[in-house]
Write a protein that holds these residues in place. Structure first.
Motif, PDB file in Angstrom:
ATOM      1  N   ARG A 204      10.566  -7.337 -13.166  1.00  0.00           N
ATOM      2  CA  ARG A 204      10.215  -6.042 -13.169  1.00  0.00           C
ATOM      3  C   ARG A 204      11.025  -5.223 -14.086  1.00  0.00           C
ATOM      4  O   ARG A 204      10.569  -4.460 -14.929  1.00  0.00           O
ATOM      5  CB  ARG A 204      10.341  -5.516 -12.002  1.00  0.00           C
ATOM      6  N   ALA A 205      12.335  -5.441 -14.048  1.00  0.00           N
ATOM      7  CA  ALA A 205      13.328  -4.966 -15.041  1.00  0.00           C
ATOM      8  C   ALA A 205      12.956  -5.188 -16.473  1.00  0.00           C
ATOM      9  O   ALA A 205      13.038  -4.399 -17.394  1.00  0.00           O
ATOM     10  CB  ALA A 205      14.709  -5.228 -14.631  1.00  0.00           C
ATOM     11  N   GLN A 206      12.620  -6.528 -16.697  1.00  0.00           N
ATOM     12  CA  GLN A 206      12.436  -6.800 -18.159  1.00  0.00           C
ATOM     13  C   GLN A 206      11.129  -6.561 -18.498  1.00  0.00           C
ATOM     14  O   GLN A 206      10.952  -6.066 -19.696  1.00  0.00           O
ATOM     15  CB  GLN A 206      12.279  -8.435 -18.336  1.00  0.00           C
ATOM     16  N   ILE A 207       9.997  -6.272 -17.784  1.00  0.00           N
ATOM     17  CA  ILE A 207       8.896  -5.528 -18.067  1.00  0.00           C
ATOM     18  C   ILE A 207       9.211  -4.197 -18.169  1.00  0.00           C
ATOM     19  O   ILE A 207       8.599  -3.537 -19.256  1.00  0.00           O
ATOM     20  CB  ILE A 207       8.037  -5.662 -16.884  1.00  0.00           C
ATOM     21  N   ARG A 208      10.035  -3.316 -17.543  1.00  0.00           N
ATOM     22  CA  ARG A 208      10.410  -2.007 -18.029  1.00  0.00           C
ATOM     23  C   ARG A 208      10.945  -2.000 -19.514  1.00  0.00           C
ATOM     24  O   ARG A 208      10.496  -0.846 -20.030  1.00  0.00           O
ATOM     25  CB  ARG A 208      11.378  -1.441 -16.883  1.00  0.00           C
ATOM     26  N   GLU A 209      11.642  -2.944 -19.952  1.00  0.00           N
ATOM     27  CA  GLU A 209      12.217  -2.950 -21.317  1.00  0.00           C
ATOM     28  C   GLU A 209      11.174  -3.098 -22.279  1.00  0.00           C
ATOM     29  O   GLU A 209      11.122  -2.216 -23.333  1.00  0.00           O
ATOM     30  CB  GLU A 209      13.146  -4.135 -21.495  1.00  0.00           C
ATOM     31  N   ILE A 210      10.117  -3.656 -22.050  1.00  0.00           N
ATOM     32  CA  ILE A 210       8.694  -3.399 -22.962  1.00  0.00           C
ATOM     33  C   ILE A 210       8.382  -2.209 -22.851  1.00  0.00           C
ATOM     34  O   ILE A 210       7.858  -1.729 -24.280  1.00  0.00           O
ATOM     35  CB  ILE A 210       7.894  -4.705 -22.373  1.00  0.00           C
ATOM     36  N   GLU A 211       7.979  -1.651 -21.958  1.00  0.00           N
ATOM     37  CA  GLU A 211       7.403  -0.082 -21.565  1.00  0.00           C
ATOM     38  C   GLU A 211       8.427   0.890 -22.558  1.00  0.00           C
ATOM     39  O   GLU A 211       7.786   1.445 -23.384  1.00  0.00           O
ATOM     40  CB  GLU A 211       7.327   0.279 -20.248  1.00  0.00           C
ATOM     41  N   HIS A 212       9.578   0.711 -22.389  1.00  0.00           N
ATOM     42  CA  HIS A 212      10.669   1.411 -23.311  1.00  0.00           C
ATOM     43  C   HIS A 212      10.358   1.121 -24.828  1.00  0.00           C
ATOM     44  O   HIS A 212      10.304   2.226 -25.563  1.00  0.00           O
ATOM     45  CB  HIS A 212      12.007   1.289 -22.919  1.00  0.00           C
ATOM     46  N   TRP A 213       9.915  -0.148 -25.267  1.00  0.00           N
ATOM     47  CA  TRP A 213       9.733  -0.343 -26.744  1.00  0.00           C
ATOM     48  C   TRP A 213       8.507   0.516 -26.922  1.00  0.00           C
ATOM     49  O   TRP A 213       8.534   1.025 -28.256  1.00  0.00           O
ATOM     50  CB  TRP A 213       9.761  -1.708 -26.912  1.00  0.00           C
ATOM     51  N   VAL A 214       7.390   0.125 -26.151  1.00  0.00           N
ATOM     52  CA  VAL A 214       6.295   0.947 -26.654  1.00  0.00           C
ATOM     53  C   VAL A 214       6.206   2.359 -26.679  1.00  0.00           C
ATOM     54  O   VAL A 214       5.680   2.572 -27.724  1.00  0.00           O
ATOM     55  CB  VAL A 214       5.230   0.340 -25.676  1.00  0.00           C
ATOM     56  N   LYS A 215       7.042   2.922 -25.924  1.00  0.00           N
ATOM     57  CA  LYS A 215       6.881   4.511 -25.932  1.00  0.00           C
ATOM     58  C   LYS A 215       7.920   4.817 -27.106  1.00  0.00           C
ATOM     59  O   LYS A 215       7.628   6.163 -27.389  1.00  0.00           O
ATOM     60  CB  LYS A 215       7.577   4.966 -24.518  1.00  0.00           C
ATOM     61  N   ALA A 250       0.132  -7.574 -18.096  1.00  0.00           N
ATOM     62  CA  ALA A 250      -0.222  -7.327 -19.473  1.00  0.00           C
ATOM     63  C   ALA A 250      -1.453  -6.001 -19.347  1.00  0.00           C
ATOM     64  O   ALA A 250      -1.143  -4.966 -20.365  1.00  0.00           O
ATOM     65  CB  ALA A 250      -0.947  -8.649 -20.134  1.00  0.00           C
ATOM     66  N   MET A 251      -2.095  -6.294 -18.480  1.00  0.00           N
ATOM     67  CA  MET A 251      -3.200  -5.183 -18.483  1.00  0.00           C
ATOM     68  C   MET A 251      -2.599  -4.066 -17.952  1.00  0.00           C
ATOM     69  O   MET A 251      -3.006  -2.716 -18.506  1.00  0.00           O
ATOM     70  CB  MET A 251      -4.225  -5.432 -17.405  1.00  0.00           C
ATOM     71  N   LEU A 252      -1.599  -3.831 -17.129  1.00  0.00           N
ATOM     72  CA  LEU A 252      -0.778  -2.690 -16.494  1.00  0.00           C
ATOM     73  C   LEU A 252       0.174  -2.178 -17.751  1.00  0.00           C
ATOM     74  O   LEU A 252       0.360  -0.851 -17.883  1.00  0.00           O
ATOM     75  CB  LEU A 252      -0.031  -2.968 -15.276  1.00  0.00           C
ATOM     76  N   LEU A 253       0.512  -2.825 -18.647  1.00  0.00           N
ATOM     77  CA  LEU A 253       1.486  -2.300 -19.665  1.00  0.00           C
ATOM     78  C   LEU A 253       0.411  -1.641 -20.670  1.00  0.00           C
ATOM     79  O   LEU A 253       0.789  -0.603 -21.158  1.00  0.00           O
ATOM     80  CB  LEU A 253       1.973  -3.693 -20.412  1.00  0.00           C
ATOM     81  N   LYS A 255      -2.090  -0.009 -19.852  1.00  0.00           N
ATOM     82  CA  LYS A 255      -2.850   1.141 -18.885  1.00  0.00           C
ATOM     83  C   LYS A 255      -1.961   2.188 -19.137  1.00  0.00           C
ATOM     84  O   LYS A 255      -2.072   3.407 -19.364  1.00  0.00           O
ATOM     85  CB  LYS A 255      -3.174   0.640 -17.675  1.00  0.00           C
ATOM     86  N   HIS A 256      -0.564   1.754 -18.820  1.00  0.00           N
ATOM     87  CA  HIS A 256       0.416   2.835 -18.789  1.00  0.00           C
ATOM     88  C   HIS A 256       1.104   3.272 -20.000  1.00  0.00           C
ATOM     89  O   HIS A 256       2.006   4.088 -19.986  1.00  0.00           O
ATOM     90  CB  HIS A 256       1.314   2.431 -17.621  1.00  0.00           C
ATOM     91  N   THR A 257       0.674   2.697 -21.018  1.00  0.00           N
ATOM     92  CA  THR A 257       1.312   2.970 -22.495  1.00  0.00           C
ATOM     93  C   THR A 257       0.154   3.386 -23.291  1.00  0.00           C
ATOM     94  O   THR A 257       0.362   3.753 -24.312  1.00  0.00           O
ATOM     95  CB  THR A 257       2.080   1.835 -23.118  1.00  0.00           C
ATOM     96  N   GLY A 258      -1.003   3.593 -22.934  1.00  0.00           N
ATOM     97  CA  GLY A 258      -2.426   3.854 -23.514  1.00  0.00           C
ATOM     98  C   GLY A 258      -2.635   3.071 -24.740  1.00  0.00           C
ATOM     99  O   GLY A 258      -3.174   3.522 -25.521  1.00  0.00           O
TER     100      GLY A 258
END
Length: 441
Positions: A204-215, A250-253, A255-258
């Motif tokens: 979960r923590a590493q997935i959050r890092e990818i979200e940060h990159w996208v944003k 992957a789908m949730l990433l 969804k939550h980053t548009g």
């Protein structure tokens, strides 16, 4: 009226005037036409955005409009030619071709040279340079020259506009591409949310890092000036047993980053014929470029597996495919996710270029308990002999297994016209999952 029609009507009239001036000139004479900045409406359209971004020269804008003319005003060139030269006759320096299904003239690179350089050799070379790979026409996949047969002049190729541009000019937007042989990927999405997915805390923590990159990537690259130091895009490997949440993550990433998520169908990409795999990959990445899509390569071992020692021609070309894929993935400016059951199956050359390698292990007892608790619908009542903690402790199942069990039990409850599920029904469904995987309960 279409989204871009006001600007396009003015631009078509501008191009027609240029064509009249060139066609009325004596053969070989260079007409100094006014090719200053086109006076456009700032209406938020694609054309207005392009003019604001690139500030094209008069010649560049003229070539763009010439390429667009068959799509927005098919009769323009033939009308001007008939008006200026009613007697007809050949005009080889004008270029242009006729197609089988389209009766009007289609402009070529030679047509662009004729209208915007006449027979001045130096300026003709300048026009030809606008079709090289380093020009923004090519970099942004705006337009290009159609390939010609060996021995024919390069500039005799038709002017080809990116079909997506035509779509945006007509509708004001670009639709998602349909799954096809030319685009071997399907759009995937989910109605689920992060609360529905139980992951290992490290994962979960590493997935959050990818979200940060996208944003924050655009700010980092543009505002903080890191584009010249950091390669574009982000590449991650999700590895772990089937059913542990790789695809859903992957789908949730997305969804939550548009971002749209496209799952690549490797059966449509990999070909036994030499060179075909590279062509399929090229079409895929060309389509995805500058879209900010998330490309999800499920069961990525088929393309990203370890290279072999070259023993025959087959090994040589297989290694070339891997090298080409490595190059395209490194140059892609969006997020690429590889999914594999085994990390060890992925070629080391890819692993070295990944920003994140994220494990999706089998859920542990406490995680299984959470999945059981969250997965069963509220409409189902559990019999007194069902204890989720005992079930979680006894059965090592993935999230996908548990969802299958839930589905089976819910259907059985509806079929029996009851809202209750007891331990016998639950263990029958669990046994089905064991049998499917060749395990003993």
């Amino acid at each position: 009226m279409s989204f871009d029609s006001a600007n396009l009507e003015r631009a078509a009239a501008w191009l027609a005037q240029i064509a009249r001036q060139r066609l009325t000139a004596r053969a070989g004479q260079l007409v100094e036409t006014d090719l200053g900045a086109f006076d456009y409406y700032e209406d938020g359209s694609w054309l207005a955005h392009l003019l604001r971004r690139h500030q094209p020269s008069g010649e560049e804008f003229g070539i763009l409009m010439l390429a667009l003319s068959p799509h927005i005003c098919p009769h323009l060139l033939d009308t001007v030619i008939a008006e200026v030269r009613p007697e007809g006759g050949e005009l080889p320096e004008l270029g242009g071709v006729r197609a089988a299904g389209h009766r009007a003239m289609l402009p070529t690179g030679e047509t662009a040279q004729f209208f915007f350089s006449g027979m001045n050799m130096s300026r003709r070379f300048d026009i030809e340079g606008m079709f090289l790979a380093d020009h923004w026409f090519a970099r942004d996949r705006i337009l290009w020259l159609e390939s010609v047969r060996e021995g024919e002049p390069l500039m005799s190729g038709r002017l080809i506009v990116n079909p997506e541009i035509i779509e945006e000019l007509v509708t004001g937007k670009i639709g998602r591409p349909a799954f096809s042989m030319d685009f071997p990927a399907e759009h995937i999405e989910t109605a689920m949310d992060w609360d529905d997915l139980v992951l290992n805390p490290l994962t979960r923590a590493q997935i959050r890092e990818i979200e940060h990159w996208v944003k924050h990537n655009d700010t980092l690259m543009d505002d903080w000036g890191m584009r010249k130091r950091v390669k574009p895009g982000y590449r991650a490997l999700f590895y772990g047993p089937p059913g542990t949440g790789k695809t859903l993550t992957a789908m949730l990433l997305g969804k939550h980053t548009g971002k749209d998520v496209f799952r690549v169908d490797l059966s449509r990409v990999v070909s036994k014929y030499i060179g075909e795999t590279e062509k399929n990959l090229s079409r895929l990445f060309d389509k995805a470029e500058n879209k900010n899509w998330i490309l999800f390569f499920d069961e990525a071992d088929a393309l990203f597996s370890k290279r072999t020692d070259v023993r025959d021609a087959h090994d040589k070309y297989a290694n070339q495919e891997v090298a080409y894929l490595l190059q395209r993935i490194e140059g892609y400016n969006g997020l690429v996710i590889l999914a594999s059951n085994q990390r060890a199956n992925i070629d080391d050359a890819f692993v070295r270029r990944l920003q994140a390698i994220i494990p999706f292990p089998m859920p542990q007892q406490e995680e299984r308990y959470e999945i059981w608790r969250r997965t069963f619908p509220e409409q189902i009542a559990l019999a007194g002999d069902v204890d989720w903690r005992q079930i979680a402790a006894r059965h090592e199942l993935t999230g996908a297994n548990i969802l299958n069990v839930t589905h089976f039990c819910a259907i059985e409850a509806l079929a029996k016209q009851t809202r209750e599920v007891d331990l016998r029904c639950l263990e029958e469904a669990i046994k089905r999952e064991y049998v499917k995987e060749g395990r003993v309960m």
